[in-house]
Design an enzyme around this catalytic site. Structure first.
Site, PDB file in Angstrom:
ATOM      1  N   CYS A 199      -7.706 -11.126   0.316  1.00  0.00           N
ATOM      2  CA  CYS A 199      -7.858 -10.801   1.651  1.00  0.00           C
ATOM      3  C   CYS A 199      -8.132 -11.837   2.456  1.00  0.00           C
ATOM      4  O   CYS A 199      -9.181 -12.539   2.246  1.00  0.00           O
ATOM      5  CB  CYS A 199      -8.996  -9.558   1.757  1.00  0.00           C
ATOM      6  SG  CYS A 199      -9.314  -8.923   3.450  1.00  0.00           S
ATOM      7  N   ARG A 213       0.794  -1.073   0.042  1.00  0.00           N
ATOM      8  CA  ARG A 213       0.106   0.016  -0.036  1.00  0.00           C
ATOM      9  C   ARG A 213       0.705   1.329  -0.093  1.00  0.00           C
ATOM     10  O   ARG A 213       1.621   1.416   0.823  1.00  0.00           O
ATOM     11  CB  ARG A 213      -1.061   0.040   1.207  1.00  0.00           C
ATOM     12  CG  ARG A 213      -1.922   1.126   0.978  1.00  0.00           C
ATOM     13  CD  ARG A 213      -2.697   0.917   2.400  1.00  0.00           C
ATOM     14  NE  ARG A 213      -3.785  -0.302   2.413  1.00  0.00           N
ATOM     15  CZ  ARG A 213      -4.016  -0.793   3.291  1.00  0.00           C
ATOM     16  NH1 ARG A 213      -3.591  -0.451   4.470  1.00  0.00           N
ATOM     17  NH2 ARG A 213      -4.775  -1.964   3.135  1.00  0.00           N
ATOM     18  N   ARG A 255      -2.124   6.510   9.506  1.00  0.00           N
ATOM     19  CA  ARG A 255      -1.978   6.153   7.953  1.00  0.00           C
ATOM     20  C   ARG A 255      -2.149   7.168   7.021  1.00  0.00           C
ATOM     21  O   ARG A 255      -2.246   8.493   7.562  1.00  0.00           O
ATOM     22  CB  ARG A 255      -3.253   5.054   7.742  1.00  0.00           C
ATOM     23  CG  ARG A 255      -2.529   3.654   8.506  1.00  0.00           C
ATOM     24  CD  ARG A 255      -3.424   2.644   8.225  1.00  0.00           C
ATOM     25  NE  ARG A 255      -3.154   1.457   9.211  1.00  0.00           N
ATOM     26  CZ  ARG A 255      -3.767   0.158   8.873  1.00  0.00           C
ATOM     27  NH1 ARG A 255      -4.466  -0.078   8.231  1.00  0.00           N
ATOM     28  NH2 ARG A 255      -3.457  -0.881   9.967  1.00  0.00           N
ATOM     29  N   CYS A 262     -14.822  -2.943  -1.257  1.00  0.00           N
ATOM     30  CA  CYS A 262     -13.406  -3.549  -0.660  1.00  0.00           C
ATOM     31  C   CYS A 262     -13.133  -4.355  -1.531  1.00  0.00           C
ATOM     32  O   CYS A 262     -13.560  -5.230  -2.570  1.00  0.00           O
ATOM     33  CB  CYS A 262     -13.496  -3.800   0.732  1.00  0.00           C
ATOM     34  SG  CYS A 262     -14.299  -5.543   0.941  1.00  0.00           S
ATOM     35  N   LYS A 274      -6.477   6.961  11.591  1.00  0.00           N
ATOM     36  CA  LYS A 274      -6.892   7.459  10.438  1.00  0.00           C
ATOM     37  C   LYS A 274      -7.181   9.132  10.929  1.00  0.00           C
ATOM     38  O   LYS A 274      -8.286   9.556  11.478  1.00  0.00           O
ATOM     39  CB  LYS A 274      -7.920   6.781   9.834  1.00  0.00           C
ATOM     40  CG  LYS A 274      -7.602   5.148   9.681  1.00  0.00           C
ATOM     41  CD  LYS A 274      -8.788   4.618   8.940  1.00  0.00           C
ATOM     42  CE  LYS A 274      -8.123   3.150   8.502  1.00  0.00           C
ATOM     43  NZ  LYS A 274      -9.076   2.374   8.011  1.00  0.00           N
ATOM     44  N   LYS A 276      -4.254   0.839  14.507  1.00  0.00           N
ATOM     45  CA  LYS A 276      -4.136   1.957  13.241  1.00  0.00           C
ATOM     46  C   LYS A 276      -5.107   3.376  13.734  1.00  0.00           C
ATOM     47  O   LYS A 276      -5.795   3.030  14.571  1.00  0.00           O
ATOM     48  CB  LYS A 276      -4.714   1.229  12.081  1.00  0.00           C
ATOM     49  CG  LYS A 276      -6.313   0.847  12.138  1.00  0.00           C
ATOM     50  CD  LYS A 276      -6.583   0.263  10.979  1.00  0.00           C
ATOM     51  CE  LYS A 276      -8.266  -0.352  11.168  1.00  0.00           C
ATOM     52  NZ  LYS A 276      -8.653  -1.138   9.927  1.00  0.00           N
ATOM     53  N   CYS A 289     -13.807  -1.639   5.419  1.00  0.00           N
ATOM     54  CA  CYS A 289     -12.607  -1.004   4.623  1.00  0.00           C
ATOM     55  C   CYS A 289     -13.619  -0.063   3.558  1.00  0.00           C
ATOM     56  O   CYS A 289     -13.111   0.731   3.390  1.00  0.00           O
ATOM     57  CB  CYS A 289     -11.661  -1.902   3.953  1.00  0.00           C
ATOM     58  SG  CYS A 289     -10.733  -2.630   5.025  1.00  0.00           S
ATOM     59  N   CYS A 303     -16.346  -8.300   4.773  1.00  0.00           N
ATOM     60  CA  CYS A 303     -16.126  -8.804   5.999  1.00  0.00           C
ATOM     61  C   CYS A 303     -16.725  -7.483   7.011  1.00  0.00           C
ATOM     62  O   CYS A 303     -16.730  -6.207   6.584  1.00  0.00           O
ATOM     63  CB  CYS A 303     -14.900  -9.241   6.472  1.00  0.00           C
ATOM     64  SG  CYS A 303     -13.519  -7.902   6.963  1.00  0.00           S
TER      65      CYS A 303
END
Length: 562
Positions: A429, A72, A141, A423, A209, A207, A472, A468
């Site tokens: 994934c 990424r 991120r 996603c 954001k 994470k 995302c 899932c």
């Protein structure tokens, strides 16, 4: 819990995110890296994956999984130069299986990269001043920013601030360059670098954001961010930001203690203070976030547990900045605006629809040539589309012709497709329970047919699908949201706000396509007959009592009111 504590230990002993990566890369007996290094590679923007569709065949042949890597690339604010876009395109051809994936955080992903190709890919990024450091991992991120070049100086200023925040919150480590670019044998050095001045030795619990929105467009879904910044303009200039805190959309299937959550207002700060305030918020999460239960480790739970007033006091003390009352703002949508728009410099921007955010083959190459010949820069939108900006008026017709020839003409793309998002999901994934990117276009075609039949074919709706519950593609902010439960089966969510300011709520569990389309048919029939003038679909569902409005994210997965 033990697994989470082990991860904290791995971070603490990583020697500035170096781990054993060099030894892992040199081990040619496997296509994988050392198990502990899979945690460290994420900080380098790398996920170890494998092709799930070949697992059984390889297991029966007594072969290890077909290990490949996803990389990424950070693109702060979503803006890339033509030279950078050209390098991304060429790298996709050389090492990404011909595929370039635009993400819902305005970043770029390469999929299917072999271990031996990783160093060359990273050097290609470095040559055009790009990298993948902090593309993943327990750090801040890619910093998102609205993509409105026609806003002129205001957009330029917010884009600059997005880059400044990104730089300020990037881990201070030489590990990325040492390992991927310079090739130093850091594994053999007896070094114990000083702790990161911001993150320390264990970085963040999870994470983090950040996104910047410019009203009236909420393309970054600002309420879904750990830190949401709403740009405030006066007389054409930027005076500061309304600061939101505590958003996040991921949850775990069957765990009611996890839930999506919208960010709350923290207050208004002047432009010159925004970086200090962002740093203070990050350090609060560093010091108070849950390091024992990763399912409870996101910043949204820290805010939910302790309260926004507590956070405001902590931030003021740490930053030395006084937070004023927020300034009223209004949004009118969170999708992209397609077609041509004139900028203040008399040049034009053109939004290009990219189905599923995936560019492959000749389509990818054709877009790269158009960028090279006409565009001042490329802007990746938060809805995984592309904006070509700085187009001279005399070139607009030529650009349209070449986009049409490349199959990138969006005239036949429905308003629901334009407001859709998916996603990656299968086959790479490891968390996916159902298809998303590969399946949503098929489902949308059927939904469009139903909409046209009921006379609402021109009514925009946000439709989002995730393989899932991690979210995302931000499915919990879709007026219609789908979250994978098993192959071919989804939870269906309804009732989010068209402007991204209200979460949706689960309507039906574990349903297949025929059931989905039957429900959509009934809902669209009622909507067409009973909607108020200009009423959005999500608002109608709430007003009509079809679904109950979600007040707190913990209600999102509660079945009631339908």
């Amino acid at each position: 819990m033990a697994k989470n504590l082990d991860l904290e230990k791995i971070k603490a002993q990583s020697r500035g995110l170096r781990g054993r990566l060099v030894a892992s890369l040199e081990n040619d007996t496997t296509g994988a890296v050392h198990p502990e290094d899979t945690a460290i590679t994420k900080f380098h923007g790398i996920y170890q994956q494998d092709n799930r569709e070949s697992r059984r065949q390889r297991r029966e042949a007594r072969l290890e999984p077909d290990y490949r890597f996803m990389i990424r690339v950070r693109v702060p604010g979503g803006v890339a130069s033509p030279q950078q876009w050209s390098a991304l395109n060429e790298t996709a051809y050389q090492h990404g299986g011909g595929s370039l994936r635009l993400t819902t955080r305005q970043a770029v992903q390469f999929h299917g990269v072999t271990k031996e190709d990783l160093p060359d890919l990273m050097r290609r990024l470095d040559a055009v001043l790009m990298d993948s450091l902090a593309g993943c991992g327990d750090v801040n991120r890619n910093v998102m920013c609205h993509v409105q070049p026609e806003a002129g100086p205001l957009h330029a200023e917010t884009s600059r601030i997005a880059r400044e925040i990104s730089t300020h919150l990037t881990p201070r480590t030489d590990a990325w360059r040492e390992i991927w670019v310079d090739g130093d044998k850091v594994d053999t050095k007896e070094i114990e670098p000083a702790p990161d001045p911001l993150y320390g030795r264990t970085y963040l619990p999870r994470k983090f954001k950040i996104g910047i929105a410019l009203p009236p467009i909420n393309d970054v879904d600002v309420y879904s961010q750990d830190i949401g910044l709403i740009a405030i303009e006066r007389n054409g200039g930027l005076i500061g930001f309304n600061v939101l805190a505590g958003g996040g959309l991921g949850c775990s299937q069957g765990d009611p203690n996890t839930f999506p959550r919208l960010a709350e207002s923290l207050g208004f700060v002047r432009t010159e203070d925004v970086v200090a305030v962002c740093e203070a918020i990050v350090t609060v999460q560093r010091d108070y976030g849950d390091r024992e239960n990763r399912r409870h480790a996101r910043f949204k739970y820290t805010v939910d547990d302790r309260g926004i007033e507590w956070l405001a006091k902590e931030v003021a003390t740490r930053s030395g900045v006084t937070l004023d009352h927020p300034i009223p703002v209004a949004f009118n949508g969170n999708g992209d605006r397609f077609g041509w728009h004139k900028a203040v410099d008399e040049r034009y921007q053109r939004t290009v629809f990219v189905e599923g955010g995936r560019l492959t083959g000749e389509t990818r190459e054709a877009l790269a040539r158009i960028v090279r010949d006409y565009s001042e820069d490329v802007r990746i939108t938060p809805n995984h589309n592309v904006i070509l900006s700085g187009i001279r008026p005399s070139d607009c017709e030529s650009v349209d012709t070449r986009l049409r020839d490349a199959g990138l003409d969006d005239e036949s793309v429905s308003v629901r497709q334009r407001h859709s998002m998916a996603c990656v999901a299968f086959p790479t994934c490891g968390l996916a329970m159902a298809e998303s990117e590969r399946y949503l276009p098929t489902l949308l075609a059927s939904i469009d047919e139903i909409a046209v039949r009921h006379g609402i074919g021109d009514v925009p709706m946000t439709i989002r699908m995730s393989g899932c519950p991690n979210g995302c593609s931000r499915p919990y902010l879709g007026e219609i949201g789908f979250v994978g439960r098993a192959p071919g089966r989804y939870n269906m969510y309804l009732g989010a706000a068209f402007d991204g300011s209200r979460l949706n709520r689960i309507h039906r569990e574990n349903i297949d396509e025929p059931t989905i389309l039957e429900i959509i048919d009934q809902l669209f029939a009622a909507f067409a007959q009973n909607r108020a003038v200009d009423e959005a679909f999500g608002d109608y569902l709430i007003r009509s009592g079809t679904i109950s409005a979600t007040v707190h994210g913990s209600e999102t997965n509660e079945l009631r009111g339908d």
